[in-house]
Motif scaffolding. Structure first.
Motif, PDB file in Angstrom:
ATOM      1  N   GLY A 118      38.306  24.779  57.818  1.00 38.69           N
ATOM      2  CA  GLY A 118      39.737  24.908  58.039  1.00 38.69           C
ATOM      3  C   GLY A 118      40.119  24.278  59.367  1.00 38.69           C
ATOM      4  O   GLY A 118      39.463  24.500  60.386  1.00 38.69           O
ATOM      5  N   ILE A 119      41.153  23.464  59.375  1.00 40.10           N
ATOM      6  CA  ILE A 119      41.560  22.725  60.567  1.00 40.10           C
ATOM      7  C   ILE A 119      42.625  23.513  61.343  1.00 40.10           C
ATOM      8  O   ILE A 119      43.664  23.880  60.782  1.00 40.10           O
ATOM      9  CB  ILE A 119      42.115  21.331  60.194  1.00 40.10           C
ATOM     10  CG1 ILE A 119      41.036  20.512  59.465  1.00 40.10           C
ATOM     11  CG2 ILE A 119      42.606  20.593  61.434  1.00 40.10           C
ATOM     12  CD1 ILE A 119      41.536  19.157  58.978  1.00 40.10           C
ATOM     13  N   PRO A 120      42.397  23.781  62.633  1.00 39.88           N
ATOM     14  CA  PRO A 120      43.409  24.477  63.434  1.00 39.88           C
ATOM     15  C   PRO A 120      44.764  23.774  63.376  1.00 39.88           C
ATOM     16  O   PRO A 120      44.835  22.541  63.369  1.00 39.88           O
ATOM     17  CB  PRO A 120      42.814  24.441  64.846  1.00 39.88           C
ATOM     18  CG  PRO A 120      41.336  24.400  64.612  1.00 39.88           C
ATOM     19  CD  PRO A 120      41.161  23.532  63.401  1.00 39.88           C
ATOM     20  N   ASP A 121      45.828  24.578  63.356  1.00 37.57           N
ATOM     21  CA  ASP A 121      47.169  24.042  63.150  1.00 37.57           C
ATOM     22  C   ASP A 121      48.169  24.947  63.859  1.00 37.57           C
ATOM     23  O   ASP A 121      48.117  26.178  63.720  1.00 37.57           O
ATOM     24  CB  ASP A 121      47.466  23.997  61.647  1.00 37.57           C
ATOM     25  CG  ASP A 121      48.734  23.248  61.294  1.00 37.57           C
ATOM     26  OD1 ASP A 121      49.739  23.361  62.034  1.00 37.57           O
ATOM     27  OD2 ASP A 121      48.741  22.558  60.264  1.00 37.57           O
ATOM     28  N   ALA A 122      49.092  24.354  64.585  1.00 38.92           N
ATOM     29  CA  ALA A 122      50.100  25.122  65.309  1.00 38.92           C
ATOM     30  C   ALA A 122      51.063  25.846  64.373  1.00 38.92           C
ATOM     31  O   ALA A 122      51.779  26.769  64.789  1.00 38.92           O
ATOM     32  CB  ALA A 122      50.883  24.204  66.248  1.00 38.92           C
ATOM     33  N   ILE A 255      38.161  20.565  47.583  1.00 41.34           N
ATOM     34  CA  ILE A 255      38.612  20.110  48.905  1.00 41.34           C
ATOM     35  C   ILE A 255      40.120  19.919  48.875  1.00 41.34           C
ATOM     36  O   ILE A 255      40.669  19.298  47.952  1.00 41.34           O
ATOM     37  CB  ILE A 255      37.921  18.793  49.307  1.00 41.34           C
ATOM     38  CG1 ILE A 255      36.402  18.956  49.269  1.00 41.34           C
ATOM     39  CG2 ILE A 255      38.380  18.368  50.714  1.00 41.34           C
ATOM     40  CD1 ILE A 255      35.858  20.037  50.171  1.00 41.34           C
ATOM     41  N   GLY A 256      40.792  20.467  49.892  1.00 40.58           N
ATOM     42  CA  GLY A 256      42.245  20.414  49.952  1.00 40.58           C
ATOM     43  C   GLY A 256      42.793  19.061  50.370  1.00 40.58           C
ATOM     44  O   GLY A 256      42.037  18.101  50.635  1.00 40.58           O
ATOM     45  N   PRO A 257      44.115  18.942  50.467  1.00 39.38           N
ATOM     46  CA  PRO A 257      44.779  17.664  50.755  1.00 39.38           C
ATOM     47  C   PRO A 257      44.385  17.022  52.081  1.00 39.38           C
ATOM     48  O   PRO A 257      44.493  15.796  52.227  1.00 39.38           O
ATOM     49  CB  PRO A 257      46.270  18.027  50.748  1.00 39.38           C
ATOM     50  CG  PRO A 257      46.353  19.274  49.933  1.00 39.38           C
ATOM     51  CD  PRO A 257      45.084  20.013  50.193  1.00 39.38           C
ATOM     52  N   ASN A 258      43.949  17.830  53.073  1.00 41.28           N
ATOM     53  CA  ASN A 258      43.606  17.232  54.371  1.00 41.28           C
ATOM     54  C   ASN A 258      42.244  16.543  54.360  1.00 41.28           C
ATOM     55  O   ASN A 258      41.842  15.947  55.354  1.00 41.28           O
ATOM     56  CB  ASN A 258      43.679  18.263  55.502  1.00 41.28           C
ATOM     57  CG  ASN A 258      42.656  19.393  55.359  1.00 41.28           C
ATOM     58  OD1 ASN A 258      41.609  19.245  54.747  1.00 41.28           O
ATOM     59  ND2 ASN A 258      42.981  20.542  55.950  1.00 41.28           N
ATOM     60  N   GLY A 259      41.526  16.652  53.235  1.00 45.35           N
ATOM     61  CA  GLY A 259      40.247  15.967  53.115  1.00 45.35           C
ATOM     62  C   GLY A 259      39.077  16.692  53.745  1.00 45.35           C
ATOM     63  O   GLY A 259      37.938  16.225  53.679  1.00 45.35           O
ATOM     64  N   TRP A 260      39.322  17.841  54.332  1.00 43.84           N
ATOM     65  CA  TRP A 260      38.276  18.612  55.007  1.00 43.84           C
ATOM     66  C   TRP A 260      38.134  20.036  54.475  1.00 43.84           C
ATOM     67  O   TRP A 260      37.036  20.476  54.148  1.00 43.84           O
ATOM     68  CB  TRP A 260      38.568  18.684  56.521  1.00 43.84           C
ATOM     69  CG  TRP A 260      38.135  17.466  57.260  1.00 43.84           C
ATOM     70  CD1 TRP A 260      38.928  16.411  57.639  1.00 43.84           C
ATOM     71  CD2 TRP A 260      36.815  17.159  57.704  1.00 43.84           C
ATOM     72  NE1 TRP A 260      38.180  15.465  58.289  1.00 43.84           N
ATOM     73  CE2 TRP A 260      36.870  15.904  58.358  1.00 43.84           C
ATOM     74  CE3 TRP A 260      35.587  17.812  57.638  1.00 43.84           C
ATOM     75  CZ2 TRP A 260      35.758  15.300  58.929  1.00 43.84           C
ATOM     76  CZ3 TRP A 260      34.461  17.222  58.200  1.00 43.84           C
ATOM     77  CH2 TRP A 260      34.555  15.976  58.832  1.00 43.84           C
ATOM     78  N   SER A 261      39.223  20.759  54.427  1.00 46.60           N
ATOM     79  CA  SER A 261      39.169  22.185  54.132  1.00 46.60           C
ATOM     80  C   SER A 261      38.784  22.438  52.679  1.00 46.60           C
ATOM     81  O   SER A 261      39.398  21.891  51.758  1.00 46.60           O
ATOM     82  CB  SER A 261      40.514  22.836  54.427  1.00 46.60           C
ATOM     83  OG  SER A 261      40.889  22.611  55.777  1.00 46.60           O
ATOM     84  N   ALA A 262      37.753  23.294  52.484  1.00 44.70           N
ATOM     85  CA  ALA A 262      37.312  23.666  51.145  1.00 44.70           C
ATOM     86  C   ALA A 262      37.924  25.013  50.773  1.00 44.70           C
ATOM     87  O   ALA A 262      37.930  25.947  51.583  1.00 44.70           O
ATOM     88  CB  ALA A 262      35.791  23.747  51.101  1.00 44.70           C
TER      89      ALA A 262
END
Length: 289
Positions: A118-122, A255-262
Motif C-alpha cells: 500500500g502506497i502512503p497517500d495524503a 494488483i490495483g490501479p497504482n500498479g503496486w498495491s495488492a
C-alpha cells in the motif's frame, strides 16, 4: 576449483578456510548426498556482515517503535511516510523501499483488504476500526533489515482482531519450525499454512519471504505454504525474512490501479507480520521485528 585448508575462506572473513567454513562445507556435502537442497555460499553471511545487519535491524525496529507510538485514527498514511523519512535521516540510514523498481515512497502502508505494498497517500486517513500493516526496510552502511507490524486502530471488530492475532501466531509457528541443518523452507511454509487453515484462513502465495542483508531481496525465496517439492536447507549464517500474508477469505489477490498495491479479490481483510531472522548453530535469532 576445490578450496584448500590454508586458502582464504570463501565467506569473506579473511580467515583460513580450514578454521572458518571447511567443516561446514563437509557437513553440507554429506547432507547433499542425503538428498537435501544445499544453500549456495552467497546465502551465508560472515560475522562482520551479520554485525552490520544487526545494526540496520536496530534502526528498523526503532523506526517501527516510533511509528507505533504515534499511529492513530485521523492520521494520514502520508504522515507515516513523513515519520519514516524523519526517523531514518536522524539515524544516518535510508529507506530501501524508496525508488525500488520505481516505488514512490519510503514505507508501505496496507489497510484492511490491501494485502501488501500500500502506497502512503495524503488523502488516505486512518479511522477507528481499521487494521494496517506497516512494512519497513532500512539500509544502514550498506546493510539491510526488513520487518512489518500490524496495528489495530481504536476499537476493531472481533473478526479483525482474531485475524491479526492468528497471523502473528503463523509467523511464530514458522520461526519455531526452524532446526539448523535439519529443516527446510518447506517446513516453514507447512507450519504457517497448517495454522492458518486450522483457523479457516488462507495464505497468499504470490508474495513470499526472502534472503536479506547485503541487499533488500536475496535468495532464497521463503514460501509461506508447503510447495510439496524439495526446498533449500536452512543452515547457520543465513539471514531471511518470514512474512506471511493471511486472508480472512480466499487467498486470491489482484494488483490495483497504482500498479503496486495488492488487494484481496473478495474484499476480505488481510494481515501480515514480518521479522528478519538469523539462523544460528542452535536455532534462530530475531533481528528486526
Amino acid at each position: 576449483m576445490k578450496r584448500l585448508g590454508n586458502d582464504e575462506c570463501w565467506c569473506g572473513s579473511h580467515q583460513k578456510y580450514k578454521k572458518c567454513h571447511q567443516k561446514f562445507d563437509e557437513r553440507l556435502r554429506y547432507l547433499k548426498r542425503q538428498g537435501y537442497v544445499i544453500p549456495q555460499h552467497k546465502m551465508i553471511k560472515n560475522e562482520k556482515q551479520i554485525e552490520g545487519i544487526k545494526q540496520a535491524a536496530v534502526i528498523n525496529s526503532g523506526l517501527l517503535d516510533y511509528i507505533e507510538s504515534h499511529i492513530g485514527a485521523g492520521m494520514t498514511t502520508q504522515e507515516i511516510d513523513d515519520m519514516t523519512v524523519e526517523y531514518l535521516k536522524a539515524h544516518d540510514a535510508s529507506s530501501a523501499d524508496l525508488h525500488y523498481e520505481g516505488y514512490p515512497k519510503s514505507i508501505c502502508t496496507s489497510i484492511n483488504d490491501v494485502v501488501c505494498h500500500g502506497i502512503p497517500d495524503a488523502q488516505v486517513v486512518l479511522k477507528e476500526g481499521d487494521i494496517i500493516n506497516v512494512d519497513a526496510t532500512s539500509c544502514y552502511k550498506g546493510y539491510y533489515a526488513d520487518a512489518s507490524r500490524m496495528f489495530m486502530i481504536g476499537d476493531v471488530s472481533e473478526e479483525a482482531r482474531q485475524l491479526v492475532e492468528v497471523t502473528r501466531e503463523c509467523l511464530y509457528k514458522g520461526i519455531e519450525s526452524i532446526r539448523p541443518f535439519k529443516s527446510t523452507i518447506s517446513d516453514i511454509g507447512r507450519a504457517i499454512e497448517t495454522h492458518a487453515h486450522q483457523h479457516g484462513y488462507s495464505v497468499v502465495r504470490e508474495f513470499c519471504g526472502h534472503g536479506v542483508g547485503l541487499s533488500m531481496h536475496e535468495d532464497p525465496y521463503v514460501l509461506h505454504f508447503d510447495p510439496h517439492y524439495p526446498t533449500t536447507l536452512l543452515v547457520p549464517g543465513m539471514v531471511i525474512t518470514i512474512e506471511p500474508m493471511i486472508n480472512a477469505g480466499k487467498r486470491y489477490i489482484h494488483i490495483g490501479p497504482n500498479g503496486w498495491s495488492a488487494y484481496t479479490d473478495d474484499g476480505s481483510l488481510s494481515a501480515q507480520w514480518e521479522h528478519t531472522i538469523l539462523i544460528t548453530e542452535t536455532g534462530v535469532e530475531i533481528l528486526s521485528m
